[in-house]
Design a protein around this motif. Structure first.
Motif: not given
Lengths: 115, 115
Positions: A80-88
């Protein structure tokens, strides 16, 4: 059935970083898949991990964001690259065995929290 | 999009009693598989029962049985003699026939078993 392990089981990561999740199966399998389960939601297929070739991605998922490797018939990774909170989410791998009834067997999942 | 619909977000049952979880699905195929998976709080996805669409006989697995109505595209799960360990999220899942091994998940029904 199949015994499937995933590493890590959970992680907390900072925004902008990347995490690689490993999936190991106890026997050779024909197909491996990666799913995402967002909080309180059902499972959504990210991609099919193809042995020796590029993964096949579902609509809405791209290789740059979710690169996948499958070097052999028992192992795959999802990054999972360049993660943001939406990737939780919980990320699960699953496998289909040759000669089975088309059911898939799932790993225990990786719970990812992005701050 | 071909969908799987679970109209009961939550259900509860008394221990030792029987409960039925509903599911309807959409498909244009004649050959496919249907599954019920359970996901307890441990988040491990476990196959409960499967049904092959070309078989008229309803599948059974110990205390679990299905009512498969192909023409109505209905696939309900009956749990008899409910046990505390049956408490989980239950997902109705459709598999497309042929070489497309994708699974489509319903949104799930959260089953509570009361002692």
């Amino acid at each position: 059935s199949a015994v499937i392990s995933q590493k890590p089981s959970r992680d907390i990561c900072q925004r902008g970083t990347s995490l690689t999740i490993q999936c190991q199966v106890d026997s050779q399998v024909t197909m491996m898949f990666w799913y995402r389960q967002q909080p309180g939601q059902s499972l959504t297929l990210i991609a099919t991990a193809n042995q020796g070739s590029e993964a096949t991605y579902e609509s809405g998922f791209v290789i740059d964001k979710f690169p996948i490797s499958r070097p052999n018939l028992t192992f795959s990774t999802l990054t999972v690259s360049n993660m943001s909170p939406e990737d939780s989410s919980i990320y699960l791998c699953s496998v289909r065995k040759r000669g089975g009834g088309n059911e898939q067997f799932f790993g225990p999942g990786t719970r990812l929290t992005v701050l | 999009a071909q969908t799987v619909t679970q109209s009961q977000p939550e259900m509860s049952v008394q221990e030792a009693e029987t409960v039925t979880l509903s599911c309807t699905y959409d498909t244009s195929e004649s050959d496919y598989y249907l599954f019920w998976y359970k996901q307890p709080p441990s988040r491990q996805m476990i196959l409960v029962i499967r049904q092959e669409a070309y078989k008229q006989q309803n599948a059974t697995e110990n205390r679990f049985s299905v009512n498969f109505q192909k023409a109505a595209k209905s696939f309900s799960l009956k749990i008899s003699d409910s046990q505390l360990g049956d408490a989980a999220m239950y997902f109705c899942v459709r598999h497309s026939g042929g070489s497309n091994y994708k699974l489509t998940f319903g949104k799930g029904t959260l089953l509570t078993v009361n002692p």
